[in-house]
Design an enzyme around this catalytic site. Structure first.
Site, PDB file in Angstrom:
ATOM      1  N   LYS A   1      42.280  74.119  14.718  1.00 64.47           N
ATOM      2  CA  LYS A   1      41.346  72.956  14.645  1.00 64.47           C
ATOM      3  C   LYS A   1      39.892  72.877  15.731  1.00 64.47           C
ATOM      4  CE  LYS A   1      44.553  69.951  12.017  1.00 64.47           C
ATOM      5  NZ  LYS A   1      44.044  70.167  10.435  1.00 64.47           N
TER       6      LYS A   1
ATOM      7  N   TYR B   1      54.380  68.884   9.653  1.00 60.69           N
ATOM      8  CA  TYR B   1      53.655  69.876   8.968  1.00 60.69           C
ATOM      9  C   TYR B   1      53.197  70.669   9.968  1.00 60.69           C
ATOM     10  CZ  TYR B   1      49.958  71.212   6.090  1.00 60.69           C
ATOM     11  OH  TYR B   1      48.893  71.834   5.186  1.00 60.69           O
TER      12      TYR B   1
ATOM     13  N   ASP C   1      53.798  72.629  18.402  1.00 58.29           N
ATOM     14  CA  ASP C   1      52.596  72.750  17.629  1.00 58.29           C
ATOM     15  C   ASP C   1      51.760  71.540  17.952  1.00 58.29           C
ATOM     16  OD1 ASP C   1      50.669  72.631  15.477  1.00 58.29           O
ATOM     17  OD2 ASP C   1      52.132  72.808  13.956  1.00 58.29           O
TER      18      ASP C   1
HETATM   19  C1  LIG Z   1      50.281  69.948  13.243  1.00 57.54           C
HETATM   20  C2  LIG Z   1      49.683  70.934  12.594  1.00 57.54           C
HETATM   21  N1  LIG Z   1      49.886  72.095  12.389  1.00 57.54           N
HETATM   22  C3  LIG Z   1      49.330  73.206  11.786  1.00 57.54           C
HETATM   23  C4  LIG Z   1      48.350  72.826  10.760  1.00 57.54           C
HETATM   24  C5  LIG Z   1      47.787  73.645  10.011  1.00 57.54           C
HETATM   25  O1  LIG Z   1      46.644  74.115  10.334  1.00 57.54           O
HETATM   26  P1  LIG Z   1      45.310  75.011   9.280  1.00 57.54           P
HETATM   27  O2  LIG Z   1      45.079  73.847   8.059  1.00 57.54           O
HETATM   28  O3  LIG Z   1      44.325  75.307  10.303  1.00 57.54           O
HETATM   29  O4  LIG Z   1      46.318  75.901   8.696  1.00 57.54           O
HETATM   30  C6  LIG Z   1      47.873  71.609  10.797  1.00 57.54           C
HETATM   31  C7  LIG Z   1      46.894  71.094   9.693  1.00 57.54           C
HETATM   32  O5  LIG Z   1      46.596  69.853   9.440  1.00 57.54           O
HETATM   33  C8  LIG Z   1      48.681  70.549  11.608  1.00 57.54           C
HETATM   34  O6  LIG Z   1      48.266  69.146  11.674  1.00 57.54           O
END
Ligand SMILES: Cc1ncc(COP(=O)(O)O)c(C=O)c1O
Length: 423
Positions: free
Chosen positions: A269, A161, A242
């Site tokens: 975050k 994700y 990520d």
């Molecule tokens: C690993 C990861 N990447 C990207 C995102 C996306 O971030 P955002 O919700 O700030 O768009 C999330 C969100 O939960 C995430 O857990």
């Protein structure tokens, strides 16, 4: 205890009935929201049947719903809320930045300060840029990798994700961006080798979470990540970590713990100090494509990319809260809590198990899929009855205000629930 068919359905129906009795104002809030938002929802991940709680307020690691029920918050805003709900240093930083003027239509000192702090924490990032969310930051990192390599294929992993339009939980989500994705099995170096052997010259980037967060807190083995590093080096592809969730694993994120250096890193975050935030950074030659003074530069616009409140909160978060000591302590606290939870579940029949890394973890029900789904729902409802709040899908993310009293309370509630969920 074996599943006895209708027993679990009855147990669930009973728990849902009790939830409805306790939370009528949450239902009323959803009904009001339905009139103006589809399903009363503007953030899909918050939906849980029969209806989600509406939360009125929070302080420290405690939250109160609109019916006045109190909970210990073990979800921590799906990992973004590491500071708890009322961190005075962040409140002051935000108020001070606001007092000096908001939306000043230009650069401010805050963005350089935050950028300096991030590049010093993550040696793999020579340069960094800010965005408004992890999703945006991932999109821009992928775009940069596609541009610098002149290729279009992107390797991602099943269960990954990376944002609302980069979701590979169940293959491809219908809202995903139409990039040329190869969705490979996670933690399977052989599958990655096979993909590179077949199409290595087309692969622009490999995008991977060191631990799949939304996918259930599945940790990648160091050998798998090292294999990805090697494959990207051999074939000239860009390795992107990520670390939107895993950045909290140490001062330098999961990559520092693993001793691996990606070409690009995506953050989000926690570095916005509780406000909307995203960042992507990496090798100088990749990031310099965004230098707007260069001919043919890649544009990366965004009204709020450098918004003063998030930048200011991020600086204070880095300096005063996300310290090496605090992050290491939270990591160890999470490792111990996960071990305690697993010991507790094992001692009571092994109906659940907990996976994760440091302070982020996920409870999974064991057994056949449908039975497991119902049993996790049942545990979730029964734990809320006992004032324990985590995600319906089992996600737990500790925040700094969670202490021993809270984790002991959670463990006691789990023990209390076990006879009720073993139907
Ligand atoms: C690993 C990861 N990447 C990207 C995102 C996306 O971030 P955002 O919700 O700030 O768009 C999330 C969100 O939960 C995430 O857990």
């Amino acid at each position: 205890m074996p599943w006895t068919g209708p027993g679990i359905d009855d147990a669930l129906a009973f728990a849902i009935g009790a939830y409805r009795e306790r939370t009528p104002q949450s239902l009323a809030a959803l009904e009001a929201a339905r009139a103006v938002m589809p399903g009363g929802n503007t953030r899909s991940s918050l939906w849980t049947a029969p209806y989600p709680l509406s939360i009125a307020s929070g302080a420290g690691c405690r939250i109160v719903d609109v019916d006045g029920n109190g909970y210990v918050d073990f979800l921590g805003e799906f990992t973004a809320g590491i500071f708890g709900h009322t961190e005075p240093l962040l409140a002051r930083a935000i108020a001070e930045a606001h007092a000096d003027g908001i939306g000043l239509s230009s650069h401010t000192p805050y963005e350089t300060r935050l950028a300096r702090r991030l590049v010093s924490r993550f040696p793999s990032m020579d340069l960094v840029r800010f965005a408004n969310s992890g999703t945006e930051a991932n999109l821009m990192a992928l775009t940069a990798a596609r541009r610098v390599t002149g290729r279009s294929r992107i390797v991602v992993f099943s269960g990954g994700y990376h944002g609302g339009v980069l979701s590979f939980a169940a293959g491809h989500a219908p809202v995903n961006v139409p990039f040329d994705f190869a969705v490979l099995p996670f933690d399977d170096a052989r599958a990655a080798e096979a993909e590179f052997a077949a199409r290595g010259s087309e692969i622009a980037a490999v995008l991977v979470e060191p631990m799949q967060g939304a996918g259930g807190c599945n940790t990648a083995s160091p050998a798998f990540l090292a294999a990805l590093r090697e494959l990207c080096d051999m074939h000239g592809a860009v390795l992107i970590f990520d670390e939107v969730q895993t950045a909290r694993m140490s001062l330098g994120g999961a990559q520092a713990r693993l001793g691996l250096s990606p070409d690009m890193t995506v953050l989000g975050k926690i570095f916005g100090g509780g406000l909307a935030f995203g960042a992507f950074g990496g090798r100088r030659d990749i990031m310099e494509q965004f230098d707007p003074a260069r001919p043919g530069a890649l544009p990366h616009a965004g009204t709020f990319n450098n918004n003063r409140l998030a930048m200011a909160a991020g600086v204070t978060a880095c300096d005063a809260l996300l310290t090496r000591e605090a992050l290491d302590a939270l990591y160890l606290q999470g490792e111990a809590f996960r071990a305690d939870l697993n010991a507790c579940f094992e001692a009571r029949g092994g109906l659940f198990r907990v996976t994760g890394m440091g302070s982020i973890m996920n409870i999974h029900a064991t057994g056949p899929q449908e039975e497991a789904r119902l049993r996790l729902r049942l545990l979730h409802l029964r734990m809320m009855e006992r004032g324990q709040y985590f995600a319906a899908r089992g996600l737990i993310a500790l925040s700094f205000p969670v202490g021993v009293a809270e984790t002991d309370g959670f463990l006691a509630a789990v023990e209390d629930c076990m006879p009720l969920v073993a139907a």
